[in-house]
Design a protein around this motif. Sequence first.
Motif, PDB file in Angstrom:
ATOM      1  N   UNK A  58     -65.784   5.097 -61.749  1.00  0.00           N
ATOM      2  CA  UNK A  58     -67.210   5.149 -61.464  1.00  0.00           C
ATOM      3  C   UNK A  58     -67.513   5.119 -59.975  1.00  0.00           C
ATOM      4  N   UNK A  59     -68.742   4.722 -59.604  1.00  0.00           N
ATOM      5  CA  UNK A  59     -69.159   4.715 -58.203  1.00  0.00           C
ATOM      6  C   UNK A  59     -68.239   3.859 -57.333  1.00  0.00           C
ATOM      7  N   UNK A  60     -68.171   4.203 -56.054  1.00  0.00           N
ATOM      8  CA  UNK A  60     -67.246   3.541 -55.136  1.00  0.00           C
ATOM      9  C   UNK A  60     -67.516   2.050 -55.045  1.00  0.00           C
ATOM     10  N   UNK A  61     -68.782   1.640 -55.122  1.00  0.00           N
ATOM     11  CA  UNK A  61     -69.108   0.223 -54.974  1.00  0.00           C
ATOM     12  C   UNK A  61     -68.475  -0.616 -56.081  1.00  0.00           C
ATOM     13  N   UNK A  62     -67.991   0.018 -57.161  1.00  0.00           N
ATOM     14  CA  UNK A  62     -67.365  -0.728 -58.246  1.00  0.00           C
ATOM     15  C   UNK A  62     -65.926  -1.123 -57.927  1.00  0.00           C
ATOM     16  N   UNK A  63     -65.297  -0.407 -56.978  1.00  0.00           N
ATOM     17  CA  UNK A  63     -63.875  -0.683 -56.736  1.00  0.00           C
ATOM     18  C   UNK A  63     -63.497  -0.652 -55.257  1.00  0.00           C
ATOM     19  N   UNK A  64     -64.472  -0.620 -54.369  1.00  0.00           N
ATOM     20  CA  UNK A  64     -64.118  -0.595 -52.950  1.00  0.00           C
ATOM     21  C   UNK A  64     -63.623  -1.975 -52.504  1.00  0.00           C
ATOM     22  N   UNK A  65     -63.019  -2.013 -51.331  1.00  0.00           N
ATOM     23  CA  UNK A  65     -62.365  -3.235 -50.827  1.00  0.00           C
ATOM     24  C   UNK A  65     -63.178  -3.928 -49.743  1.00  0.00           C
ATOM     25  N   UNK A  66     -64.435  -3.542 -49.578  1.00  0.00           N
ATOM     26  CA  UNK A  66     -65.207  -4.141 -48.500  1.00  0.00           C
ATOM     27  C   UNK A  66     -65.318  -5.657 -48.611  1.00  0.00           C
ATOM     28  N   UNK A  67     -65.577  -6.253 -49.802  1.00  0.00           N
ATOM     29  CA  UNK A  67     -65.634  -7.725 -49.858  1.00  0.00           C
ATOM     30  C   UNK A  67     -64.342  -8.382 -49.412  1.00  0.00           C
ATOM     31  N   UNK A  68     -63.184  -7.771 -49.765  1.00  0.00           N
ATOM     32  CA  UNK A  68     -61.905  -8.340 -49.343  1.00  0.00           C
ATOM     33  C   UNK A  68     -61.700  -8.176 -47.838  1.00  0.00           C
ATOM     34  N   UNK A  69     -62.095  -7.026 -47.303  1.00  0.00           N
ATOM     35  CA  UNK A  69     -61.955  -6.812 -45.861  1.00  0.00           C
ATOM     36  C   UNK A  69     -62.840  -7.788 -45.089  1.00  0.00           C
ATOM     37  N   UNK A  70     -64.030  -8.053 -45.601  1.00  0.00           N
ATOM     38  CA  UNK A  70     -64.919  -8.998 -44.937  1.00  0.00           C
ATOM     39  C   UNK A  70     -64.320 -10.407 -44.972  1.00  0.00           C
ATOM     40  N   UNK A  71     -63.703 -10.775 -46.102  1.00  0.00           N
ATOM     41  CA  UNK A  71     -63.064 -12.085 -46.206  1.00  0.00           C
ATOM     42  C   UNK A  71     -61.875 -12.186 -45.259  1.00  0.00           C
ATOM     43  N   UNK A  72     -61.129 -11.097 -45.125  1.00  0.00           N
ATOM     44  CA  UNK A  72     -60.001 -11.085 -44.179  1.00  0.00           C
ATOM     45  C   UNK A  72     -60.504 -11.312 -42.762  1.00  0.00           C
ATOM     46  N   UNK A  73     -61.621 -10.678 -42.413  1.00  0.00           N
ATOM     47  CA  UNK A  73     -62.188 -10.882 -41.084  1.00  0.00           C
ATOM     48  C   UNK A  73     -62.578 -12.324 -40.834  1.00  0.00           C
ATOM     49  N   UNK A  74     -63.103 -12.995 -41.875  1.00  0.00           N
ATOM     50  CA  UNK A  74     -63.444 -14.410 -41.723  1.00  0.00           C
ATOM     51  C   UNK A  74     -62.195 -15.265 -41.563  1.00  0.00           C
ATOM     52  N   UNK A  75     -61.142 -14.948 -42.323  1.00  0.00           N
ATOM     53  CA  UNK A  75     -59.903 -15.724 -42.230  1.00  0.00           C
ATOM     54  C   UNK A  75     -59.245 -15.545 -40.868  1.00  0.00           C
ATOM     55  N   UNK A  76     -59.318 -14.340 -40.321  1.00  0.00           N
ATOM     56  CA  UNK A  76     -58.687 -14.078 -39.026  1.00  0.00           C
ATOM     57  C   UNK A  76     -59.335 -14.862 -37.893  1.00  0.00           C
ATOM     58  N   UNK A  77     -60.578 -15.290 -38.097  1.00  0.00           N
ATOM     59  CA  UNK A  77     -61.257 -16.068 -37.056  1.00  0.00           C
ATOM     60  C   UNK A  77     -60.976 -17.565 -37.160  1.00  0.00           C
ATOM     61  N   UNK A  78     -60.227 -17.967 -38.190  1.00  0.00           N
ATOM     62  CA  UNK A  78     -59.873 -19.369 -38.342  1.00  0.00           C
ATOM     63  C   UNK A  78     -58.619 -19.703 -37.543  1.00  0.00           C
ATOM     64  N   UNK A  79     -58.486 -20.971 -37.158  1.00  0.00           N
ATOM     65  CA  UNK A  79     -57.298 -21.417 -36.444  1.00  0.00           C
ATOM     66  C   UNK A  79     -56.106 -21.406 -37.381  1.00  0.00           C
ATOM     67  N   UNK A  80     -55.015 -20.785 -36.931  1.00  0.00           N
ATOM     68  CA  UNK A  80     -53.823 -20.671 -37.780  1.00  0.00           C
ATOM     69  C   UNK A  80     -52.539 -20.886 -36.988  1.00  0.00           C
ATOM     70  N   UNK A  81     -52.593 -21.664 -35.885  1.00  0.00           N
ATOM     71  CA  UNK A  81     -51.409 -21.929 -35.073  1.00  0.00           C
ATOM     72  C   UNK A  81     -50.771 -20.642 -34.564  1.00  0.00           C
ATOM     73  N   UNK A  82     -51.598 -19.628 -34.314  1.00  0.00           N
ATOM     74  CA  UNK A  82     -51.133 -18.346 -33.771  1.00  0.00           C
ATOM     75  C   UNK A  82     -50.170 -17.634 -34.706  1.00  0.00           C
ATOM     76  N   UNK A  83     -50.223 -17.914 -36.008  1.00  0.00           N
ATOM     77  CA  UNK A  83     -49.374 -17.245 -36.986  1.00  0.00           C
ATOM     78  C   UNK A  83     -50.223 -16.238 -37.749  1.00  0.00           C
ATOM     79  N   UNK A  84     -49.868 -14.977 -37.605  1.00  0.00           N
ATOM     80  CA  UNK A  84     -50.614 -13.913 -38.258  1.00  0.00           C
ATOM     81  C   UNK A  84     -49.813 -13.417 -39.458  1.00  0.00           C
ATOM     82  N   UNK A  85     -50.183 -13.897 -40.635  1.00  0.00           N
ATOM     83  CA  UNK A  85     -49.475 -13.504 -41.841  1.00  0.00           C
ATOM     84  C   UNK A  85     -50.097 -12.279 -42.471  1.00  0.00           C
TER      85      UNK A  85
END
Length: 290
Positions: A47-74
């Motif tokens: 169906x329509x792209x909004x049913x299966x696109x990855x934007x919510x996950x990409x937005x969550x990844x962006x939030x996680x990347x701004x958190x302190x992680x001891x300079x470890x990028x997993x």
Amino acid sequence: MTPNRSAAYLEYMTRYIHDFLDIYVDIKPRPNMHMAMHIPPFLRLFGPVRSWWCFPFERLIGQIQRLLSNHKFGQMESTLLHSFLRAGNLKRWLAKPDCPTVIKECKLLFDKIYSPKVPEDHRSDGMHADDVGTTSNTIPTSLRLLLASSRRQIITRARVRHNGVIFATSKTHVGNSLVQFYPQDNRSMLVPGSIKYIYEEHGKFVLAIQRQLPADDVFDPYAVYPHFPAKLYSSSLSQELERVETDWIYAHYARWKVSSTQSVVLSLSRILSLNSIQFLDLVGNTESSA
């Protein structure tokens, strides 16, 4: 999503890539050009792209990347995928009849903490009963003309919830006030308008809406794009109010003011009406025969 829309996307994207490479001869094809050609099968399958696109996950990844992680990028994507699968397995286990009672007790606590806080409707008309009402001693002249009886007081609302959808007056929230509706419940006609007042009438809430005026004697550039349901309107609203019941509302719409006199209206409905499907099929069959 219809087969004709999927086919139209493939045709337009093929033409775009072909013309792009002819115009910019020094640019090599990019991977996203190849990936774009794989979208039509997914449109037909899911169906329509909004049913299966990855934007919510990409937005969550962006939030996680701004958190302190001891300079470890997993691997953020794999972390989200594993967490999503674990959560899915846990939900499936909690829904099984042989799930231990003590775990089901924990599920009640999880639901109270993490479930969306959607108020329950206690009224037969589906309106959210927790909205604060106000009693108006002075009824605006435009609204008084709309009222059938000679009432001196009315109960108004800034916003209401109907079937899980929030509607608000334009003074409270412009976006939630823009709705497409069937005038006088005429299902063959759909018009856009802005909610100016919400008031109570015989135990239920009614909307007083100003209709979005049409753009007279102006060429609509969106009319040649049947797969993009935007339309050109006037930026002005009618001064007359229309009485609209909540069941006459079709969907919200987005409005973009392109000039002082013109605005673009785009329906935000997630459901394609039967008339639109028949129209698109007719367009697709006409283009195929041509």
